[in-house]
Design a protein around this motif. Structure first.
Motif, mmCIF file in Angstrom:
data_model
loop_
_atom_site.group_PDB
_atom_site.id
_atom_site.type_symbol
_atom_site.label_atom_id
_atom_site.label_comp_id
_atom_site.label_asym_id
_atom_site.label_seq_id
_atom_site.Cartn_x
_atom_site.Cartn_y
_atom_site.Cartn_z
ATOM 1 N N LYS A 139 36.486 -62.004 -5.806
ATOM 2 C CA LYS A 139 37.085 -61.204 -4.733
ATOM 3 C C LYS A 139 36.178 -60.085 -4.229
ATOM 4 C CE LYS A 139 41.766 -62.105 -6.452
ATOM 5 N NZ LYS A 139 43.052 -61.526 -6.872
ATOM 6 N N ALA A 140 34.904 -60.121 -4.631
ATOM 7 C CA ALA A 140 33.944 -59.128 -4.121
ATOM 8 C C ALA A 140 33.633 -59.444 -2.658
ATOM 9 C CB ALA A 140 32.663 -59.160 -4.948
ATOM 10 N N GLU A 141 33.733 -58.449 -1.800
ATOM 11 C CA GLU A 141 33.507 -58.657 -0.372
ATOM 12 C C GLU A 141 32.012 -58.643 -0.049
ATOM 13 O OE1 GLU A 141 35.784 -55.986 2.009
ATOM 14 O OE2 GLU A 141 37.707 -56.724 1.253
ATOM 15 N N LYS A 142 31.599 -59.577 0.812
ATOM 16 C CA LYS A 142 30.200 -59.690 1.207
ATOM 17 C C LYS A 142 30.126 -59.929 2.716
ATOM 18 C CE LYS A 142 28.729 -61.301 -3.321
ATOM 19 N NZ LYS A 142 27.810 -62.142 -4.088
ATOM 20 N N GLU A 143 28.919 -59.839 3.244
ATOM 21 C CA GLU A 143 28.734 -60.016 4.685
ATOM 22 C C GLU A 143 27.406 -60.704 4.926
ATOM 23 O OE1 GLU A 143 30.103 -57.083 8.083
ATOM 24 O OE2 GLU A 143 28.094 -56.528 7.383
ATOM 25 N N ILE A 144 27.379 -61.590 5.923
ATOM 26 C CA ILE A 144 26.155 -62.323 6.226
ATOM 27 C C ILE A 144 26.024 -62.492 7.736
ATOM 28 C CG2 ILE A 144 27.287 -64.590 6.078
ATOM 29 C CD1 ILE A 144 24.708 -65.699 4.866
ATOM 30 N N GLU A 145 24.791 -62.444 8.233
ATOM 31 C CA GLU A 145 24.547 -62.714 9.645
ATOM 32 C C GLU A 145 24.650 -64.224 9.874
ATOM 33 O OE1 GLU A 145 21.086 -62.251 13.067
ATOM 34 O OE2 GLU A 145 20.805 -61.328 11.083
ATOM 35 N N VAL A 146 25.467 -64.634 10.821
ATOM 36 C CA VAL A 146 25.705 -66.052 11.071
ATOM 37 C C VAL A 146 24.654 -66.594 12.040
ATOM 38 C CG1 VAL A 146 27.337 -67.753 11.985
ATOM 39 C CG2 VAL A 146 28.176 -65.806 10.645
ATOM 40 N N LYS A 147 23.886 -67.552 11.545
ATOM 41 C CA LYS A 147 22.881 -68.206 12.382
ATOM 42 C C LYS A 147 23.305 -69.616 12.784
ATOM 43 C CE LYS A 147 19.186 -65.602 10.076
ATOM 44 N NZ LYS A 147 17.998 -65.685 9.188
ATOM 45 N N GLU A 148 24.079 -70.271 11.894
ATOM 46 C CA GLU A 148 24.517 -71.639 12.176
ATOM 47 C C GLU A 148 25.842 -71.886 11.456
ATOM 48 O OE1 GLU A 148 22.536 -76.056 11.755
ATOM 49 O OE2 GLU A 148 22.688 -74.827 9.948
ATOM 50 N N VAL A 149 26.778 -72.525 12.144
ATOM 51 C CA VAL A 149 28.050 -72.913 11.532
ATOM 52 C C VAL A 149 28.334 -74.367 11.880
ATOM 53 C CG1 VAL A 149 30.499 -72.387 11.227
ATOM 54 C CG2 VAL A 149 28.936 -70.575 11.905
ATOM 55 N N VAL A 150 28.543 -75.201 10.876
ATOM 56 C CA VAL A 150 28.893 -76.613 11.113
ATOM 57 C C VAL A 150 29.995 -77.026 10.149
ATOM 58 C CG1 VAL A 150 26.657 -77.341 12.030
ATOM 59 C CG2 VAL A 150 27.039 -77.387 9.576
ATOM 60 N N THR A 151 30.779 -78.004 10.547
ATOM 61 C CA THR A 151 31.818 -78.520 9.658
ATOM 62 C C THR A 151 31.203 -79.470 8.636
ATOM 63 O OG1 THR A 151 32.261 -80.428 11.084
ATOM 64 C CG2 THR A 151 33.556 -78.417 11.494
ATOM 65 N N LEU A 152 31.921 -79.702 7.564
ATOM 66 C CA LEU A 152 31.488 -80.667 6.549
ATOM 67 C C LEU A 152 31.317 -82.046 7.191
ATOM 68 C CD1 LEU A 152 30.960 -81.678 3.669
ATOM 69 C CD2 LEU A 152 33.426 -81.736 3.312
ATOM 70 N N SER A 153 32.257 -82.426 8.069
ATOM 71 C CA SER A 153 32.178 -83.739 8.721
ATOM 72 C C SER A 153 30.875 -83.888 9.496
ATOM 73 C CB SER A 153 33.362 -83.932 9.667
ATOM 74 O OG SER A 153 34.573 -83.903 8.948
ATOM 75 N N ASN A 154 30.450 -82.836 10.186
ATOM 76 C CA ASN A 154 29.203 -82.905 10.947
ATOM 77 C C ASN A 154 27.972 -82.916 10.046
ATOM 78 O OD1 ASN A 154 30.412 -83.072 13.448
ATOM 79 N ND2 ASN A 154 30.442 -80.862 13.780
ATOM 80 N N VAL A 155 28.082 -82.261 8.890
ATOM 81 C CA VAL A 155 26.990 -82.329 7.903
ATOM 82 C C VAL A 155 26.788 -83.775 7.465
ATOM 83 C CG1 VAL A 155 26.280 -81.691 5.562
ATOM 84 C CG2 VAL A 155 27.257 -79.955 7.079
ATOM 85 N N ILE A 156 27.897 -84.460 7.174
ATOM 86 C CA ILE A 156 27.817 -85.854 6.730
ATOM 87 C C ILE A 156 27.205 -86.733 7.823
ATOM 88 C CG2 ILE A 156 29.161 -87.864 6.004
ATOM 89 C CD1 ILE A 156 28.986 -85.633 3.888
ATOM 90 N N GLU A 157 27.641 -86.522 9.067
ATOM 91 C CA GLU A 157 27.087 -87.317 10.172
ATOM 92 C C GLU A 157 25.585 -87.096 10.284
ATOM 93 O OE1 GLU A 157 28.617 -89.733 11.948
ATOM 94 O OE2 GLU A 157 30.180 -89.314 10.443
ATOM 95 N N GLY A 158 25.131 -85.870 10.059
ATOM 96 C CA GLY A 158 23.702 -85.582 10.112
ATOM 97 C C GLY A 158 22.923 -86.289 9.012
ATOM 98 N N LEU A 159 23.537 -86.417 7.847
ATOM 99 C CA LEU A 159 22.870 -87.085 6.726
ATOM 100 C C LEU A 159 22.662 -88.577 6.976
ATOM 101 C CD1 LEU A 159 24.836 -85.361 3.822
ATOM 102 C CD2 LEU A 159 22.379 -85.152 4.201
ATOM 103 N N LYS A 160 23.498 -89.153 7.842
ATOM 104 C CA LYS A 160 23.424 -90.600 8.089
ATOM 105 C C LYS A 160 22.159 -90.999 8.841
ATOM 106 C CE LYS A 160 28.400 -91.395 7.829
ATOM 107 N NZ LYS A 160 29.633 -91.771 8.537
ATOM 108 N N ALA A 161 21.436 -90.031 9.393
ATOM 109 C CA ALA A 161 20.151 -90.344 10.025
ATOM 110 C C ALA A 161 19.169 -90.881 8.984
ATOM 111 C CB ALA A 161 19.578 -89.102 10.709
ATOM 112 N N LYS A 162 19.193 -90.287 7.776
ATOM 113 C CA LYS A 162 18.299 -90.740 6.698
ATOM 114 C C LYS A 162 18.986 -91.722 5.758
ATOM 115 C CE LYS A 162 15.136 -86.788 6.327
ATOM 116 N NZ LYS A 162 14.573 -85.744 5.424
ATOM 117 N N PHE A 163 20.326 -91.607 5.651
ATOM 118 C CA PHE A 163 21.077 -92.471 4.741
ATOM 119 C C PHE A 163 22.204 -93.143 5.536
ATOM 120 C CE2 PHE A 163 19.327 -88.846 2.426
ATOM 121 C CZ PHE A 163 18.644 -89.466 1.384
#
Length: 506
Positions: A139-163
Motif C-alpha cells: 500500500k506504499a504510494e508511488k508515482e511514475i511518468e507515463v511514456k507508454e500504456v498498452v493492454t495485456l491483449s495488445n501485448v500478446i498481439e505484439g508478441l505474435k510477430a515473433k511467435f
C-alpha cells in the motif's frame, strides 16, 4: 463512463514487488519461471513485456520452432495494463496485497474491464501532468511518468510477430479454492488438438498457488495424451518394464503423516466412490509432487497437498480470528485437491475412451506391427466434458461441500486427564488451582510431544491451557468469565482468565 463503474474506482497496483523472485536462476522480467520436470509445462508470475519475450525464447530454445503453437494460460482475475512495459493491475481499494479473491470473474468480464482500465490509467495520468500514482502490495504510494500504456491483449498481439503460433487464453480462477468445473473444460478445450510436445505456459501474479494448480491440470492432460497415444507404441519396445512407467503405481513415503499424504476423510470417500479411485489419487499425487518443491521432486514453490497439512499444523497456534481465516483457507485447499483427483479420474477415463473411439478405417493407419493402436496426440478426441463426467455422479459435488471441513480441528484431551481436571475443579476450584494448572500443562506436554521444540510448541500448549481452563471452570464462574470475554473486558488468554478467577479482574 464504462459499463462497469467499479473499475473507475479501482486502485492501480504494481504486480511486481521486492523479493517477488523466490527461485534460483531467474528469467529477467518473468518472476519464478520454471519448467515442471518431465513435461513441456512451464509456470511463472505476470511477466513484463520484455519478460514475455524472454520466457518464450527460453521455451522455444533451439529445438522448438518459434512459429510453432505455444499455449499460454493466464489464471488471474484482475485486469492488467502495461505502463512503460511493467504490469499494473486493477484492484478494489480494500484488496491491495499479494493475493485477492475478486468473486465471479469471467474471461469476457476481465477483458472488458481491461479496456476500461486503460482509459482510467490514461485519464489519471492526464490529470496529473502525465504522471500516474499507484501503490505496491504494501500500500506504499508511488508515482511514475507515463511514456507508454498498452493492454495485456495488445501485448500478446505484439508478441505474435515473433511467435505467430502463440495462443493466449484467460481462465480467471480464485486463489484458494478449486477452479470451476467449466474452468477445467476451457483448459482441456484449448489443449485438444495440440501435440504432446506443444509447450504450455501458465501464469498468475507471482507464480504460486493458482499457476501451480493450472500446471497440475495441464500435466494431467499431457498424461492423457501419453496414455492414449503412446501406450501401444511403448509396448512394442523390447525390454521396457511398463510397470515402471505407470503413474498410478506411485507410492508416497508411508512414514509421512497421513495429512501430508492427502488422506483426508473426504478424499478417502471420493477415492472409494470412483472407478480406480486409488489409481487416480496416486497419479494425481505424482503430478502434484512434480509441480511442488524440490523436496518432493519438483522445481516450484507451492506443494498443493502438503501445504494443506502445513496450514493445519499452523492452525493450532493461531488466535481465534486467524483460525477462522485459516480454517476457510484449509477447507478451500482440500476442495481444490479433491477436484484435482476428480479431474485425474476424468482424464484417465477419457484416455480409455479415446483409444476405443478410433474409427475402423483409421485403425489401419494407426496400428503398429504388434497390433497395438498409437494415436497421434493432436488427433485425440474427448467424448464428454468434465462437467458431464461430474453430472453422471452429482453426489460427488455434495460430498466435497459437506466433507471438506471434516478434520479434527482441535486435539482431543485424553478422557482420564479431562476427568481428573473436572474433578479437581468441582471439588474446590480455588484451592486446587495450582494443581489444575500443573496438570493441564503436564497433559499438554504429552499431547504436543510430536511438535518440535520452539515458539510454535509453546504457543500451542499455552492456547490449549487457556481453552482447557475455560472448559473446566465451575458453572457460576464459567458464566462470569464468558460474559467478560464477550464484553471484551478480557480475552481467551490463560493469565487473563486466571486474573479474573482469582482477583475478579484481568
Amino acid at each position: 463512463m464504462g459499463e462497469n463503474p467499479e473499475i473507475w474506482k479501482a486502485a492501480a497496483m504494481a504486480d511486481h514487488f521486492e523479493k517477488i523472485q523466490k527461485l534460483p536462476d531467474p528469467v529477467p522480467g518473468c518472476p519464478n519461471f520454471r519448467r515442471v520436470p518431465g513435461y513441456k509445462v512451464y509456470c511463472c508470475g505476470q511477466p513484463t513485456i520484455a519478460g514475455f519475450e524472454a520466457a518464450l525464447t527460453k521455451v522455444t530454445g533451439t529445438a522448438y520452432p518459434k512459429e510453432g503453437k505455444i499455449i499460454w494460460f493466464n489464471l488471474r482475475q484482475e485486469p492488467n495494463v502495461y505502463v512503460n512495459g511493467e504490469p499494473i493491475c486493477a484492484r478494489p481499494p480494500n484488496k491491495i496485497g499479494e493475493y485477492a479473491e475478486l468473486g465471479n470473474v469471467t474471461r469476457d468480464s476481465a477483458k472488458a474491464d481491461e479496456e476500461e482500465f486503460i482509459k482510467v490509467i490514461e485519464g489519471r495520468a492526464k490529470e496529473n501532468a502525465g504522471k500516474l500514482k499507484f501503490v505496491d502490495i504494501n500500500k506504499a504510494e508511488k508515482e511514475i511518468e507515463v511514456k507508454e500504456v498498452v493492454t495485456l491483449s495488445n501485448v500478446i498481439e505484439g508478441l505474435k510477430a515473433k511467435f505467430p503460433g502463440l495462443v493466449h487464453m484467460r481462465i480467471p480462477v480464485c486463489n484458494s479454492a478449486a477452479p470451476l468445473e467449466t474452468d477445467f473444460d476451457i483448459l482441456v478445450k484449448t489443449l485438444i488438438g495440440t501435440n504432446i510436445n506443444t509447450p504450455v505456459i501458465i501464469n498468475d501474479q507471482v507464480g504460486l498457488s493458482r499457476a501451480t494448480t493450472g500446471c497440475v491440470a495441464a500435466c494431467l492432460f499431457k498424461e492423457f495424451q501419453i496414455s492414449a497415444s503412446f501406450e501401444g507404441l511403448v509396448e512394442t519396445v523390447p525390454g521396457v518394464n511398463l510397470d515402471l512407467l505407470k503413474m498410478d503405481r506411485y507410492k508416497m513415503d508411508p512414514a509421512k503423516d497421513p495429512l501430508f499424504r492427502g488422506e483426508f476423510e473426504v478424499v478417502k470417500e471420493l477415492v472409494a466412490s470412483l472407478k480406480d479411485g486409488e489409481a487416480a489419487k496416486n497419479e494425481c499425487d505424482k503430478v502434484i509432487d512434480k509441480n511442488g518443491t524440490p523436496k518432493t521432486g519438483g522445481t516450484g514453490i507451492k506443494q498443493l497437498r502438503e501445504n494443506i497439512a502445513e496450514s493445519k499444523l499452523s492452525y493450532e497456534i493461531m488466535d481465534d480470528a486467524a483460525q477462522a481465516f485459516l480454517k476457510m483457507k484449509i477447507m478451500d485447499n482440500i476442495h481444490k485437491y479433491y477436484y484435482l483427483i476428480l479431474f485425474t479420474a476424468y482424464m484417465r477415463e477419457a484416455a480409455d475412451l479415446a483409444r476405443e473411439a478410433v474409427a475402423d478405417e483409421k485403425k489401419g493407419e494407426l496400428t503398429l506391427a504388434g497390433g497395438r493402436c498409437a494415436i497421434p496426440g493432436d488427433q485425440l478426441k474427448l467424448s464428454k466434458k468434465f462437467v458431464q463426467f461430474v453430472d453422471e455422479n452429482p453426489k460427488l459435488r455434495d460430498l466435497v461441500e459437506t466433507g471438506k471441513g471434516n478434520l479434527q480441528w482441535e486435539r482431543d484431551i485424553p478422557q482420564a486427564a479431562l476427568s481428573n481436571l473436572e474433578n479437581l475443579a468441582a471439588t474446590d476450584f480455588k484451592a486446587n488451582l495450582g494443581k489444575i494448572i500443573h496438570d493441564i500443562y503436564q497433559t499438554a506436554h504429552l499431547m504436543f510431544s510430536d511438535m518440535p521444540q520452539g515458539d510454535h510448541k509453546k504457543r500451542a500448549k499455552y492456547r490449549f491451557a487457556s481453552k482447557t481452563l475455560m472448559r473446566i471452570l465451575p458453572q457460576p464462574l464459567s458464566k462470569e468469565i464468558e460474559a467478560k470475554i464477550e464484553q471484551k473486558a478480557i480475552t481467551l488468554d490463560l493469565y487473563e482468565i486466571l486474573g479474573a478467577c482469582t482477583w475478579g479482574q484481568a
